[in-house]
Design a protein around this motif. Structure first.
Motif, PDB file in Angstrom:
ATOM      1  N   ARG A  45       4.128   8.393   0.169  1.00  0.00           N
ATOM      2  CA  ARG A  45       2.921   8.306  -0.175  1.00  0.00           C
ATOM      3  C   ARG A  45       2.719   6.934  -0.366  1.00  0.00           C
TER       4      ARG A  45
ATOM      5  N   GLY B 214      -0.415   5.425  -0.244  1.00  0.00           N
ATOM      6  CA  GLY B 214      -1.446   4.732  -1.237  1.00  0.00           C
ATOM      7  C   GLY B 214      -0.672   4.316  -2.515  1.00  0.00           C
TER       8      GLY B 214
ATOM      9  N   SER C 234      -5.544   7.018   5.540  1.00  0.00           N
ATOM     10  CA  SER C 234      -5.168   7.726   4.306  1.00  0.00           C
ATOM     11  C   SER C 234      -5.686   6.805   3.132  1.00  0.00           C
ATOM     12  N   ASP C 235      -5.838   7.543   1.904  1.00  0.00           N
ATOM     13  CA  ASP C 235      -5.955   6.526   0.788  1.00  0.00           C
ATOM     14  C   ASP C 235      -7.208   5.562   0.788  1.00  0.00           C
TER      15      ASP C 235
END
Lengths: 667, 320
Positions: free
Chosen positions: A498, A500, A533-534
């Motif tokens: 993950r 972010g 992403s993020d």
């Protein structure tokens, strides 16, 4: 002074000490114990050989399964008992109220306030007892039932002790009221006779009940005169022949002088009256007034404080402290606090009569009667299985300004010592640890460092929990712990991919190295997948972008993409170039950036100025020429093609822009 | 009152030499003469085997968990002269580094305070102490203190991280100037304190009091006092508590905790340093708490178990 040991035997069931030694390790809350055999095979050849021999001689049977077990042992299990949860939670509230209570109140009002706090604690204990009792009667599991019942007795004992401490220490009842309080105390705690009393009172004809006189005696022993008189009147009406005796006894009981809570008479006055009354009782006894009724005669003797007569009713009193209070009531109602110790000791001796020896509870109560507060606390610490009781009681006594500061190893006083122990115990619990924080807050010397050491060990099982812990650390400016926790969370997030989350944790931890690592991952992901992403996170980095160069690049690069998406090409172009020329972008990324420049170069409109195009060309040449280990540029077809395309696009752009810049407007 | 809340059946096929909880008490690592290192998830009284790590070729003496901010990392040392560092990557445990620079059994491993980075101290029967520092990207740098103890080194223990002088927060990004220290115990009957100066490790102090091999040393966690405390135990049956009052670390004085009737093998401090656990050859573990005036009493009652029981008993009277 030499260090002294303080811990009595604690036994670990199941471990066998006859053949094995014990290996021990501390966990954050629990301890580990396992069987082992110390001794190294490294003590030369002889040692190794010897060990090998022992092992083989021992054989597989001796290396029984027991040797492969590790015991996880916990010292304080009480915090896990669901029914005690109320005790911990509510007493926490009372504790906090006490810490914050205004000390500006002085004298009587302060004392009244402290007594109220004490009563509050006791009512929490009683509420818990009630819950525990309910649990005991409603369960069908005999083991649980036994456990609950044990808990009930422990709580009952705690309340008994606390109540006595309240009377003697917190309220510091003086001669006169002291006796009344002690009477209340006894009445509240000697319950063994309650069912008998109920039985007799609810029968149709109480005076005919075989236990009638027992109940009358109970009332007399507990100083419950009116109730005794009431019952006696029933007997008198049922038995007219004893009417005369009854009237006299009734009269004596009515006239008995007792201390009062209001200041209507001085102690001296009371003593005089009492002396007078005592003599009157004496006369009636000696005249043989009650001779024909042994029950009434015995009551009269009790009224006179006759020890033997009182002792005869041992089973109705059940405890030596009941005996003590009854004795005092009938022989020395104006007893002073400091005189209690003598009466207490002799009462215990007389009551136990050498048949049985005092139990721990007896010793604790005795210490209280002797006003040995430290002794009370010490004994309670030994006997009780967790620190709850001594910690809260001592804190209260400290607020009453009753404890001298005894410096311990840490230089802190007893109150703090106990609170530290109690709060430390709370930290091993998944939710009660939050209470522990408050207790540490109120330990001025070591509370903070203990909190620092314990709070780091709380498993950060969820993000929510981590945030909760963080908030607590931030509120207290515990920067090291904040950083540590953020780093741990960042690492966890990274391991779970993950990115972010990992990035925001490392920013919060101000961990530049980690931020760089994660930014690289983001960039790598982008290269592989062509998108970020993020985005939200990266777009809103703000000043934290400056934490690390790589992070700055990530932020700026994303900005480039945004500008491109918004078709703000000149700005995008400028940014792209700056990323390379200002060396914000790592060299490894330049190829990607240049490739990103391609669409800008191939726009209908010319975007890059001549100057900028030269810059770009220079970048490309730097990239292809400078690196000896970038042999692949020549070997890799794709790379070669890319470079060629770039060169072409740049050249074309240059051509167009030279024309454009060379053209005079309007001509 | 102690209660056994979990009994983990490790299924080790031979003697267990060490068992350690991780930082949060959620995982248990054990190592054994059967050459394996095992890791269990022990949350909520359970015992799930997470990993059975093979790689050592001899009895494994100790395991040590690194600080969770570096991930899930465990170090192990063995009679086979190796130190192995294991790491959990993508849910599985693997060997991430193996150090074979010792000529003899490696007896003890201890991770440095997390503030210093990821650094492991290892003590060996070859008399040397090695310091393995993670430098990034799977690389480890090694510094060796040869002949730290003649005949052999049995134990190493780091001092807690304390920033000298100021306790004010340093501006972010700037690494505070830590003075790194650790203690070691050896077959020369000595406890030594080592200090890092300009990137090199130097012997700062020699603590003499034992008359036989020092088996374990344990530096107490810091509770903010200016004093430092070290516990040492020895083949001579004695346990000493060493204290140093000044920040410069110059004058250490020993206090005899107790003289036992047998070899004392291990000493360890609870996390707030208020209790010292001593494991001895007399098949007992004793817990010690310093008190003044004998005012403090104890933690709990005797709890009788069934069948074969092992006493974790109170210490006997002090002998001076």
């Amino acid at each position: 002074a030499p260090l002294t040991d303080t811990v009595p035997p604690q036994v670990v069931p199941g471990a066998d000490s006859s053949s094995r030694q014990l290996c021990f390790a501390w966990g954050p809350a629990e301890v580990l114990v396992c069987e082992t055999l110390f001794g190294r095979a490294d003590e030369g050849e002889a040692g190794a050989a010897a060990r090998a021999l022992t092992d083989s001689v021992a054989g597989t049977e001796d290396r029984a399964p027991s040797s492969s077990r590790v015991f996880v042992v916990r010292r304080d299990q009480d915090i896990y008992i669901q029914t005690l949860r109320k005790l911990f939670n509510e007493s926490h509230g009372i504790f906090m109220g006490l810490q914050r209570s205004e000390e500006e109140l002085a004298g009587k009002s302060r004392k009244a306030q402290l007594v109220q706090v004490s009563k509050n604690y006791r009512s929490v204990i009683r509420a818990c007892m009630e819950d525990m009792h309910q649990a005991a009667v409603s369960t069908r599991d005999p083991a649980l039932q036994s456990q609950y019942s044990t808990q009930v007795s422990i709580l009952s004992a705690m309340e008994l002790i606390w109540n006595l401490c309240e009377i003697l220490f917190v309220e510091a009842a003086t001669a006169g009221p002291l006796l009344l309080r002690l009477l209340d105390w006894v009445r509240l705690h000697v319950c063994d006779v309650d069912s008998m009393v109920r039985e007799v009172l609810s029968s149709e004809s109480p005076s005919k009940h075989k236990l009638f006189w027992n109940v009358v005696d109970v009332f007399v022993l507990q100083g419950r005169m009116e109730e005794a008189q009431h019952l006696l009147s029933k007997e008198a009406s049922a038995n007219p022949t004893s009417m005369n005796m009854y009237k006299i006894l009734d009269d004596l009981m009515k006239k008995m002088p007792v201390p009062s809570l209001s200041n209507t008479q001085t102690l001296t006055e009371l003593e005089l009256k009492w002396q007078h009354w005592h003599e009157e009782c004496q006369r009636y006894l000696q005249d043989g007034t009650f001779a024909s009724n042994p029950h009434m005669e015995s009551i009269c003797k009790i009224l006179l404080g006759d020890e033997d007569a009182i002792l005869e009713k041992k089973e109705l009193m059940t405890t030596w402290y009941h005996f003590l209070v009854t004795r005092l009531l009938y022989s020395h109602p104006t007893v002073k606090p400091m005189e209690l110790r003598f009466y207490a000791q002799s009462s215990m001796d007389l009551f136990l009569g050498g048949e049985s020896s005092p139990e721990p509870l007896d010793m604790i109560l005795m210490a209280a009667f002797e006003f040995e507060m430290h002794q009370v606390i010490k004994e309670c610490s030994i006997v009780l299985s967790n620190w709850w009781f001594v910690a809260h009681l001592t804190d209260l006594l400290d607020h009453c300004k009753l404890l001298q500061s005894h410096n311990l190893y840490f230089g802190s006083n007893m109150r703090e010592f106990l609170l530290l122990e109690y709060a430390s115990g709370l930290f091993s619990h998944h939710s009660l640890w939050q209470l522990g924080v408050d207790y540490f807050d109120h330990c001025p010397e070591y509370g903070r460092v203990y909190l620092e050491l314990h709070i780091e060990r709380i498993p950060l099982s969820t993000e929510q929990k981590a945030l909760k812990v963080l908030r607590i650390c931030e509120q207290r400016q515990m920067h090291e712990q904040v950083r540590s926790i953020c780093k741990i969370m960042a690492m966890k997030a990274l391991r779970n991919n993950r990115l972010g989350s990992a990035l925001s944790w490392s920013i919060r931890a101000k961990d530049a190295a980690f931020a760089t690592l994660i930014s690289d991952r983001f960039l790598k992901d982008y290269c592989e997948r062509g998108c970020f992403s993020d985005l939200d996170l990266i777009d809103n980095l703000g000043p934290s972008m400056l934490l690390s160069d790589r992070l700055t690049f990530l932020g700026k690069y994303r900005e480039f993409h945004r500008l491109y998406g918004e078709k703000r090409f000149p700005e995008a172009a400028r940014l792209l170039l700056t990323l390379m020329t200002a060396h914000i972008a790592p060299c490894s990324f330049w190829m990607t950036l240049l490739t990103d420049a391609l669409p800008l170069l191939e726009q209908k409109e010319v975007i890059f100025s001549a100057e900028q195009t030269y810059e770009l060309m220079r970048c490309l040449e730097d990239l292809t020429a400078g690196n000896p280990d970038k042999q692949k540029f020549q070997d890799d077809d794709i790379e070669t093609t890319k470079v060629e395309m770039l060169r072409l696009a740049l050249a074309r752009n240059l051509a167009r822009v030279i024309v454009k810049e060379g053209t005079v407007e309007g001509s | 009152q102690v209660s056994v809340i979990n009994t983990v059946d490790t299924s080790h096929e031979d003697m267990i030499h060490d068992a350690q909880m991780d930082y949060y008490g959620t995982r248990l690592a054990t190592c054994s003469s059967d050459r394996s290192v095992k890791i269990f998830d022990v949350r909520n009284g359970g015992q799930i085997l997470i990993a059975d790590l093979r790689g050592h070729e001899g009895p494994v003496w100790q395991v040590a968990w690194a600080h969770p901010m570096y991930g899930n990392i465990l170090a192990s040392c063995s009679y086979d002269r190796k130190v192995i560092i294991w790491k959990e990557e993508n849910g599985t445990w693997e060997k991430t580094y193996e150090y074979t620079g010792h000529d003899s059994s490696v007896n003890s491993v201890c991770w440095a305070p997390h503030d210093y980075g990821l650094i492991l101290a290892c003590g060996s029967s070859d008399g040397a102490i090695s310091l393995l520092s993670y430098t990034g990207d799977g690389q480890w740098e090694v510094k060796k203190i040869s002949n730290a103890h003649t005949i052999g080194c049995n134990a190493v223990s780091w001092a807690p991280a304390v920033v000298p002088g100021s306790l004010i927060e340093q501006p972010s990004g700037q690494k505070p100037n830590y003075i790194k220290r650790f203690a070691s115990g050896g077959c020369d009957n000595l406890v030594k304190i080592w200090k890092e100066e300009e990137g090199q490790w130097k012997e700062e102090q020699k603590l003499e009091a034992h008359s036989d091999w020092v088996r374990d040393v344990a530096w107490a966690p810091s509770i903010g006092l200016p004093t430092s405390t070290i516990a040492s135990c020895s083949q001579d049956g004695r346990v000493f508590i060493w204290t140093c009052d000044d920040a410069s670390g110059n004058s250490w004085s020993p206090k005899l905790l107790h003289k036992f009737n047998d070899v004392v093998w291990h000493v360890s401090w609870s996390i707030t340093a208020n209790i010292l656990a001593v494991s001895g050859g007399d098949n007992k573990v004793t817990l010690w708490k310093e008190s003044v005036d004998g005012l403090w009493a104890c933690i709990s009652d005797v709890n009788k178990g069934q069948g074969g029981v092992s006493a974790v008993t109170e210490g006997q009277q002090n002998e001076q």
